[in-house]
Design an enzyme around this catalytic site. Sequence first.
Site, PDB file in Angstrom:
ATOM      1  CG  ASP A  88      -2.251   0.555   1.018  1.00 28.78           C
ATOM      2  OD1 ASP A  88      -2.272   1.644   0.337  1.00 28.78           O
ATOM      3  OD2 ASP A  88      -3.055  -0.016   1.480  1.00 28.78           O
TER       4      ASP A  88
ATOM      5  CG  HIS B 263      -9.147  -0.725   4.777  1.00 29.06           C
ATOM      6  ND1 HIS B 263      -8.849  -0.892   3.336  1.00 29.06           N
ATOM      7  CD2 HIS B 263      -8.329   0.344   5.281  1.00 29.06           C
ATOM      8  CE1 HIS B 263      -8.107   0.467   3.010  1.00 29.06           C
ATOM      9  NE2 HIS B 263      -7.864   0.954   3.810  1.00 29.06           N
ATOM     10  CG  ASP B 264     -11.018   2.929   4.055  1.00 23.85           C
ATOM     11  OD1 ASP B 264     -10.370   2.679   5.045  1.00 23.85           O
ATOM     12  OD2 ASP B 264     -10.328   3.481   2.988  1.00 23.85           O
TER      13      ASP B 264
ATOM     14  CG  ASP C 288      -4.003   5.948   1.262  1.00 22.01           C
ATOM     15  OD1 ASP C 288      -5.107   5.074   1.586  1.00 22.01           O
ATOM     16  OD2 ASP C 288      -3.957   7.054   1.696  1.00 22.01           O
TER      17      ASP C 288
ATOM     18  CD  GLU D  13      -8.562   5.483  -1.224  1.00 18.48           C
ATOM     19  OE1 GLU D  13      -9.611   5.326  -0.403  1.00 18.48           O
ATOM     20  OE2 GLU D  13      -7.631   6.064  -0.980  1.00 18.48           O
TER      21      GLU D  13
HETATM   22  C1  NOJ Z   1      -7.546   5.730   2.612  1.00 18.65           C
HETATM   23  C2  NOJ Z   1      -7.364   4.419   3.467  1.00 18.65           C
HETATM   24  O1  NOJ Z   1      -7.909   3.312   2.664  1.00 18.65           O
HETATM   25  C3  NOJ Z   1      -8.112   4.767   4.429  1.00 18.65           C
HETATM   26  O2  NOJ Z   1      -8.000   3.657   5.423  1.00 18.65           O
HETATM   27  C4  NOJ Z   1      -7.095   5.985   5.230  1.00 18.65           C
HETATM   28  O3  NOJ Z   1      -7.567   6.174   6.649  1.00 18.65           O
HETATM   29  C5  NOJ Z   1      -6.920   7.191   4.269  1.00 18.65           C
HETATM   30  N1  NOJ Z   1      -6.779   6.898   2.949  1.00 18.65           N
HETATM   31  C6  NOJ Z   1      -5.928   7.957   4.767  1.00 18.65           C
HETATM   32  O4  NOJ Z   1      -4.579   7.520   4.445  1.00 18.65           O
END
Ligand code: NOJ
Length: 555
Positions: free
Chosen positions: A98, A331-332, A199, A259
Site C-alpha cells: 500500500d 477496510h474502509d 492511497d 484509490e
Molecule cells: C484511504 C485509506 O484506505 C484509509 O484507510 C485511510 O484512512 C485514508 N486513505 C488516509 O490514508
Amino acid sequence: MQKKWWQSAIAYQIYPKSFLDTNGDGIGDLGGILQKLDYIASLGVNVIWLSPVFQSPMVDNGYDISDYRHIDPMFGTDEEMEYLIEQADKRGIKILMDLVVNHTSDQHPWFQEALRDPHSKYADYYLFRETDDGNPPNNLRNYFSTPAWTRVPHTNRWYFHAFAPEQPDLNWDNPAVRKEIADMVNWWLDKGLGGFRIDAISNIKKSPLALSRQTFEADAPDGTVLAKDWVANQPGIEVFLEELAARTFRPHNSMTVAEADVPPELLEAFIGPEGAFSMTFDFTYADIDIRDIPPYAAPTFTVADLRAAIFHSQLHAQKIGGWSAPFLENHDQPRSLDKYIPQNDIGYASATMLATLLLTLKGTPFIYQGEELGMTNCPMTLDEYDDLSVYAQNEQGLKWGFSAEWMLAYFNRRSRDNARTPFQWNSGPNAGFTTGKPWLKVNPNYTKINAKQQIDDPASVLNFYKRLLALRRGSTVSDILTYGNFEPLDCIGNIIAYRRTYENHSVLILLNFGGKPVDFKLPQQKELLVNFDSLEWHDGLVTLMPYQAALLDEA
Ligand code: NOJ
Ligand code: CA
C-alpha cells in the site's frame, strides 16, 4: 488491445492487523499471512493487496507511515516481508503493498526535522503557512471531520492535513519530494513486488486556494467546509501521476490500482491506454448508500440505482479503453451483505449472488478478507470501536444536533470497523484469530460463519467462490469473463443482467437482487454455474428465485 498480466488477475485484500495473530499479542502479523498462504492460494487468487505494514505509530492503522523502508515490528521484520514475497511468488501470487504518499506520519523524520527547523529543506516537504493573528489560514475541514490545519505549538506556523493531524500532507510541488517517493517505490519494486495499491492519490495536488488565507463559505454549522473541492483531482495532477509512472511503475511492468474517486473527464489520465495506473477503484457503487446525501443521513438507494451505477461505471471505463478494479468491500467499507441486502435476506443465496456480481464484471476484481465467507457487520458500542474517524465523526455529529443513538446506529451501519473485525478462522476461542486478547471485537457470529466449517462444506459460500474463480481463471470461458466486452441487458425489477462477449462467444450473467421470484424473458441457454438449484425455463421465460444468480453460455 494488448493483454497485460494483471488483467487476468484476481486480487485478495488482506488487512494484516485483523488476519491472523501468531504471537499472542492480539494483532495480526506477517507470520499469520505466511501461515495462511495456502488458504489464500486455494481460493484461486493470484494477487494479494496488503494494507500498510510499514513502520508507523498506527494512529490510522498504518496509513500514517514514519519509515517507508522498514516493516513495523508489530507486524514482523524486513526479512519476513522479503520471505513473504518469495513464498507468495512460489504459489504464483504477486504482492501489492500500500503506497501512502499523499501524507506521512507526523513522526516521520522529515516532518520532525521540518518542525524543529523552519529553514530546513524538509520544511518545504510539507505544506506550512504562517498567520499573524492566531487563526488558521482558512476554514477547510479534513476527510476525518476535523479542521484541516494544525498549529505547530508555540509558533505562528500551521500545517495542512487532508486526513488526521498526525498525517501531514506532502508538498508534491516540490521536485525533491517527488524524487524521494520515486526512489522509494523503485527500491520496493526491485524486491519483486507485483505493484501497489495507491492511497488517496487524487489528493496530491492542491489548489493554491486550499493553502490561501481566506474564509470559504461554510457547509457545516461549525463554520468549516470540506476540503475536497480544493484538494481532490486538481488541474495538473496528471503531470505528477505521469512522472511517477514513467519513473517507476511502467519500467517495472507493475500492477497499480489507484484509490481515486475521479471525475469522468479525468479518468483517461488515470486508466486510459496511456494512463498512469493499471486500474482505479470506482466508489460510485460502493458508496451508493452515502453518496450525494448529507452526512449521517439514512440511505435511500434502490436496486435500480445500484444497477445504473454499476452499468455506468463499467461502460465508462470501457469507452475510454480503460481497466477497472471492481470491489464491494475493503477496510474502509462496511460489509457488502449489510449494505446491499435487507437484514432478513442475508445468507448463502445473497452472499453467492454478490460473489457472482463481483467476479463477472469487467476489470480485476478485489475480494476483501472474509467476504469469501459472507462475513457481516459487527454490532459495537461506542467504546468498542477503535477507529479515529468514528470518534471524530461522533463529536461532529453530536455538535450538528444528531443524537448519540442516531450516531451509534450510523456507525453500526457504516463504520470502517465493521470490516476490520478479526478474520473468522474457526469456532474456537476468538474465532481462532489469536490466543491473546484481540485488538478489536470478534464478531459473535463466528461460531456460525467461519473458514473451517466452510472448507468442509461443499455447499458453502467459500466453495462457491472457488468455483467462480475456477471459471474465471481456468476454464473455457475465462477469456470471455476476463477480456469480454461488457453489455447491459434490458432489466426489469430487481434483476441485474449483462452479457460479456469475446471473439463472438458470450456469457450471460443474471442476478436476482431481490427477495421475490422474477420471470425474465430469455430463450433457454446452457447453465454454466448457478448459485443454488437449476433455473426454471418455461415459454420463453426463465424464473429467477430470490437471490438466484446464474452464468449462462449463450448459444
Ligand atoms: C484511504 C485509506 O484506505 C484509509 O484507510 C485511510 O484512512 C485514508 N486513505 C488516509 O490514508
Ligand atoms: Ca501478532
